[in-house]
Design a protein around this motif. Structure first.
Motif, PDB file in Angstrom:
ATOM      1  N   ILE A  78      20.240  -1.141  -1.648  1.00  0.00           N
ATOM      2  CA  ILE A  78      20.088  -1.055  -0.287  1.00  0.00           C
ATOM      3  C   ILE A  78      19.054  -0.133  -0.403  1.00  0.00           C
ATOM      4  CG2 ILE A  78      20.655  -0.518   2.204  1.00  0.00           C
ATOM      5  CD1 ILE A  78      23.531  -2.264   0.685  1.00  0.00           C
ATOM      6  N   LEU A  79      19.213   0.807  -0.543  1.00  0.00           N
ATOM      7  CA  LEU A  79      17.953   1.823  -0.352  1.00  0.00           C
ATOM      8  C   LEU A  79      16.992   1.719  -0.747  1.00  0.00           C
ATOM      9  CD1 LEU A  79      20.218   5.206  -1.214  1.00  0.00           C
ATOM     10  CD2 LEU A  79      19.745   4.195   1.152  1.00  0.00           C
ATOM     11  N   GLY A  80      16.953   0.927  -1.900  1.00  0.00           N
ATOM     12  CA  GLY A  80      15.748   0.417  -2.577  1.00  0.00           C
ATOM     13  C   GLY A  80      15.577  -0.756  -2.322  1.00  0.00           C
ATOM     14  N   LEU A  81      15.852  -1.265  -1.530  1.00  0.00           N
ATOM     15  CA  LEU A  81      15.395  -2.858  -0.900  1.00  0.00           C
ATOM     16  C   LEU A  81      14.289  -1.506   0.489  1.00  0.00           C
ATOM     17  CD1 LEU A  81      17.739  -5.737  -0.831  1.00  0.00           C
ATOM     18  CD2 LEU A  81      15.573  -5.226  -1.785  1.00  0.00           C
ATOM     19  N   VAL A  82      15.354  -0.895   0.572  1.00  0.00           N
ATOM     20  CA  VAL A  82      14.655  -0.084   2.099  1.00  0.00           C
ATOM     21  C   VAL A  82      13.446   0.898   1.448  1.00  0.00           C
ATOM     22  CG1 VAL A  82      14.903   0.984   3.673  1.00  0.00           C
ATOM     23  CG2 VAL A  82      16.913   0.044   3.157  1.00  0.00           C
ATOM     24  N   TYR A  83      13.193   1.332   0.515  1.00  0.00           N
ATOM     25  CA  TYR A  83      12.620   2.340   0.587  1.00  0.00           C
ATOM     26  C   TYR A  83      11.047   1.703  -0.406  1.00  0.00           C
ATOM     27  CZ  TYR A  83      15.208   5.549   3.263  1.00  0.00           C
ATOM     28  OH  TYR A  83      15.743   6.280   4.045  1.00  0.00           O
ATOM     29  N   TRP A  84      10.679   0.303  -0.936  1.00  0.00           N
ATOM     30  CA  TRP A  84      10.261   0.251  -2.250  1.00  0.00           C
ATOM     31  C   TRP A  84       8.785   0.412  -1.183  1.00  0.00           C
ATOM     32  CZ3 TRP A  84       7.071  -4.263  -0.651  1.00  0.00           C
ATOM     33  CH2 TRP A  84       7.455  -5.115   0.163  1.00  0.00           C
ATOM     34  N   THR A  85       8.756   0.315   0.207  1.00  0.00           N
ATOM     35  CA  THR A  85       7.559  -0.073   0.720  1.00  0.00           C
ATOM     36  C   THR A  85       6.780   1.456   0.444  1.00  0.00           C
ATOM     37  OG1 THR A  85       8.832   0.371   3.009  1.00  0.00           O
ATOM     38  CG2 THR A  85       8.314  -2.047   2.633  1.00  0.00           C
ATOM     39  N   ARG A  86       7.134   2.372   0.826  1.00  0.00           N
ATOM     40  CA  ARG A  86       6.137   3.664   0.774  1.00  0.00           C
ATOM     41  C   ARG A  86       5.917   3.649  -0.421  1.00  0.00           C
ATOM     42  NH1 ARG A  86      10.192   2.731   4.236  1.00  0.00           N
ATOM     43  NH2 ARG A  86      10.603   4.686   6.204  1.00  0.00           N
ATOM     44  N   TYR A  87       6.312   2.903  -1.703  1.00  0.00           N
ATOM     45  CA  TYR A  87       5.481   2.772  -3.222  1.00  0.00           C
ATOM     46  C   TYR A  87       4.808   1.615  -2.850  1.00  0.00           C
ATOM     47  CZ  TYR A  87       9.158   5.713  -5.046  1.00  0.00           C
ATOM     48  OH  TYR A  87      10.536   6.571  -5.765  1.00  0.00           O
ATOM     49  N   ALA A  88       4.627   0.900  -2.342  1.00  0.00           N
ATOM     50  CA  ALA A  88       3.614  -0.591  -2.503  1.00  0.00           C
ATOM     51  C   ALA A  88       2.702   0.145  -1.546  1.00  0.00           C
ATOM     52  CB  ALA A  88       4.610  -1.905  -1.541  1.00  0.00           C
ATOM     53  N   ARG A  89       2.605   0.591  -0.951  1.00  0.00           N
ATOM     54  CA  ARG A  89       1.133   1.052   0.610  1.00  0.00           C
ATOM     55  C   ARG A  89       0.826   2.206   0.173  1.00  0.00           C
ATOM     56  NH1 ARG A  89      -1.288  -1.220   3.878  1.00  0.00           N
ATOM     57  NH2 ARG A  89       0.615  -1.551   5.050  1.00  0.00           N
ATOM     58  N   VAL A  90       0.822   2.736  -1.344  1.00  0.00           N
ATOM     59  CA  VAL A  90       0.581   3.928  -1.397  1.00  0.00           C
ATOM     60  C   VAL A  90       0.304   3.584  -2.482  1.00  0.00           C
ATOM     61  CG1 VAL A  90       0.794   6.657  -3.189  1.00  0.00           C
ATOM     62  CG2 VAL A  90       1.598   5.969  -0.773  1.00  0.00           C
ATOM     63  N   ILE A  91       0.669   2.704  -3.859  1.00  0.00           N
ATOM     64  CA  ILE A  91      -0.001   2.612  -5.295  1.00  0.00           C
ATOM     65  C   ILE A  91      -1.078   1.252  -5.298  1.00  0.00           C
ATOM     66  CG2 ILE A  91       0.752   1.262  -6.938  1.00  0.00           C
ATOM     67  CD1 ILE A  91       1.408   3.910  -6.975  1.00  0.00           C
ATOM     68  N   ARG A  92      -0.853   0.631  -3.459  1.00  0.00           N
ATOM     69  CA  ARG A  92      -1.797  -0.113  -3.324  1.00  0.00           C
ATOM     70  C   ARG A  92      -3.603   0.031  -3.306  1.00  0.00           C
ATOM     71  NH1 ARG A  92      -4.485  -2.130   1.239  1.00  0.00           N
ATOM     72  NH2 ARG A  92      -5.755  -4.777   1.116  1.00  0.00           N
ATOM     73  N   GLY A  93      -3.365   1.600  -2.633  1.00  0.00           N
ATOM     74  CA  GLY A  93      -4.856   2.125  -2.060  1.00  0.00           C
ATOM     75  C   GLY A  93      -5.191   2.631  -3.329  1.00  0.00           C
ATOM     76  N   GLU A  94      -4.634   3.361  -4.739  1.00  0.00           N
ATOM     77  CA  GLU A  94      -4.817   3.610  -6.297  1.00  0.00           C
ATOM     78  C   GLU A  94      -5.117   3.028  -6.411  1.00  0.00           C
ATOM     79  OE1 GLU A  94      -4.593   6.564  -7.185  1.00  0.00           O
ATOM     80  OE2 GLU A  94      -3.166   8.370  -5.767  1.00  0.00           O
ATOM     81  N   VAL A  95      -5.228   1.625  -6.528  1.00  0.00           N
ATOM     82  CA  VAL A  95      -5.307   0.639  -7.561  1.00  0.00           C
ATOM     83  C   VAL A  95      -6.875  -0.304  -6.728  1.00  0.00           C
ATOM     84  CG1 VAL A  95      -5.268  -2.208  -7.578  1.00  0.00           C
ATOM     85  CG2 VAL A  95      -3.040  -0.362  -8.288  1.00  0.00           C
ATOM     86  N   LEU A  96      -6.679  -0.140  -5.644  1.00  0.00           N
ATOM     87  CA  LEU A  96      -8.041  -0.251  -4.453  1.00  0.00           C
ATOM     88  C   LEU A  96      -9.747   0.678  -4.876  1.00  0.00           C
ATOM     89  CD1 LEU A  96      -7.120  -1.021  -1.207  1.00  0.00           C
ATOM     90  CD2 LEU A  96      -7.606  -2.883  -2.091  1.00  0.00           C
ATOM     91  N   SER A  97      -8.532   1.283  -5.435  1.00  0.00           N
ATOM     92  CA  SER A  97      -9.767   2.569  -6.110  1.00  0.00           C
ATOM     93  C   SER A  97     -10.266   3.017  -7.917  1.00  0.00           C
ATOM     94  CB  SER A  97      -9.546   3.861  -6.010  1.00  0.00           C
ATOM     95  OG  SER A  97     -10.193   4.920  -6.528  1.00  0.00           O
ATOM     96  N   LEU A  98      -8.933   2.308  -7.884  1.00  0.00           N
ATOM     97  CA  LEU A  98      -9.391   2.514  -9.711  1.00  0.00           C
ATOM     98  C   LEU A  98      -9.842   0.883 -10.397  1.00  0.00           C
ATOM     99  CD1 LEU A  98      -5.141   3.441 -10.394  1.00  0.00           C
ATOM    100  CD2 LEU A  98      -7.739   4.442 -11.399  1.00  0.00           C
ATOM    101  N   LYS A  99      -9.978  -0.439  -9.719  1.00  0.00           N
ATOM    102  CA  LYS A  99     -10.166  -1.723 -10.182  1.00  0.00           C
ATOM    103  C   LYS A  99     -11.407  -1.411  -9.819  1.00  0.00           C
ATOM    104  CE  LYS A  99      -9.843  -4.346  -5.940  1.00  0.00           C
ATOM    105  NZ  LYS A  99      -9.549  -5.600  -5.531  1.00  0.00           N
ATOM    106  N   GLU A 100     -12.367  -0.523  -9.202  1.00  0.00           N
ATOM    107  CA  GLU A 100     -13.602  -0.557  -8.762  1.00  0.00           C
ATOM    108  C   GLU A 100     -14.384   0.523 -10.244  1.00  0.00           C
ATOM    109  OE1 GLU A 100     -15.343  -2.912  -7.554  1.00  0.00           O
ATOM    110  OE2 GLU A 100     -13.573  -3.705  -6.614  1.00  0.00           O
ATOM    111  N   ARG A 101     -13.499   1.012 -10.947  1.00  0.00           N
ATOM    112  CA  ARG A 101     -13.642   2.629 -11.780  1.00  0.00           C
ATOM    113  C   ARG A 101     -14.920   1.093 -13.144  1.00  0.00           C
ATOM    114  NH1 ARG A 101     -10.995   6.705 -11.278  1.00  0.00           N
ATOM    115  NH2 ARG A 101     -11.212   7.433  -9.410  1.00  0.00           N
TER     116      ARG A 101
END
Length: 294
Positions: free
Chosen positions: A159-182
């Motif tokens: 349950i806790l994994g399903l509730v809090y995965w969104t925090r990671y998804a949002r932050v990591i997506r922002g990192e990847v958007l920058s990295l893929k232009e490197r």
């Protein structure tokens, strides 16, 4: 001899420099101590945490009048040793906290990488799902899921994994958007690497720092949520000891002067959450080049 002395001085200097950078020694010592207690709970606990004696009910801690060396931190309303329950409660918090953070981190990091790198309809689907998830109050959503699937330690982890995965998804997506232009990613594309290879070998290693920092910061949130679920009766089921469950059992005796039933588990929760947050703040500064002014 001079070489050994120089090596020793070098090690001492590096250790001093490491300490001078604000390394949270006390916080890491507390987390390490809790981890040690959780691993060796069967050896350290003086009594069975689930078995009590009605003739030993509401024994105060050993330093108060009426206390006994048999119960160093007192006993509860069923005559169970509070110290033993705190020790085994540390195992519950450590297992549930770390496992739930790992589950949420793996799920959220994977979806964040897919969303950020692939883009298009994949990004839209994952981000709209993430936005919908984030719109729900975390604790209320966790209570609803726990009430649906039933209370158990493994269910709480899921349950806790399903509730809090969104925090990671949002932050990591922002990192990847920058990295893929490197440049290194563009060179990998020119070299003919597949999208799977690029995400695995070039994107994932570069977002691990952010995932680790977020994981340490989320540990405190997960521990508090697990304690809240246990306090409300939809977390770890009794008689298994959990700090939140101990708070629920002891709240009625607080006004009667049995302070140790609530203060001691509350202090354990506070120390674990505070230590995790201090470690997370230090890692955030240590691993972020902008905060280090590099």
């Amino acid at each position: 001899m001079n070489g050994s002395r120089s090596a020793a001085l070098t090690v001492a200097w590096r250790f001093a420099a490491f300490r001078s950078e604000g390394f949270p020694v006390i916080a890491c010592s507390i987390l390490g101590g809790l981890l040690f207690v959780a691993i060796f709970a069967n050896v350290l606990a003086p009594h069975d945490p689930e078995v009590g004696a009605l003739g030993e009910r509401f024994r105060p801690p050993v330093w108060q009048q009426g206390g006994s060396e048999k119960f160093l931190l007192g006993s509860d309303h069923l005559g169970r040793d509070v110290l033993s329950r705190l020790i085994f409660g540390a195992r519950v918090s450590v297992v549930v906290g770390f496992t739930a953070v790992i589950v949420a981190g793996v799920l959220g990091t994977g979806l964040g990488i897919l969303s950020g790198y692939l883009g298009g309809w994949v990004d839209q689907v994952i981000m709209r799902l993430t936005d919908s998830w984030l719109a729900l109050p975390a604790l209320t959503f966790a209570i609803f899921l726990a009430a649906v699937v039933g209370p158990s330690e493994m269910n709480i982890v899921i349950i806790l994994g399903l509730v809090y995965w969104t925090r990671y998804a949002r932050v990591i997506r922002g990192e990847v958007l920058s990295l893929k232009e490197r440049d290194f990613v563009r060179l990998a594309i020119v070299a003919g690497c597949s999208k799977r290879t690029i995400m695995k070998r070039h994107i994932l290693p570069n977002v691990l720092n952010s995932a680790i920092v977020l994981g340490t910061l989320m540990l405190g949130v997960v521990v508090v949520t697990e304690a809240a679920l246990s306090f409300l009766g939809v977390g770890v089921p009794p008689p298994k000891p959990a700090w939140g469950l101990m708070l629920a059992d002891g709240k009625k005796g607080l006004m009667a002067g049995y302070w140790w039933l609530t203060v001691l588990p509350g202090c354990c929760i506070m120390l674990m959450v505070l230590s995790a947050n201090l470690l997370g703040d230090w890692l955030r500064v240590k691993l972020d080049p902008q905060l280090r002014q590099l």
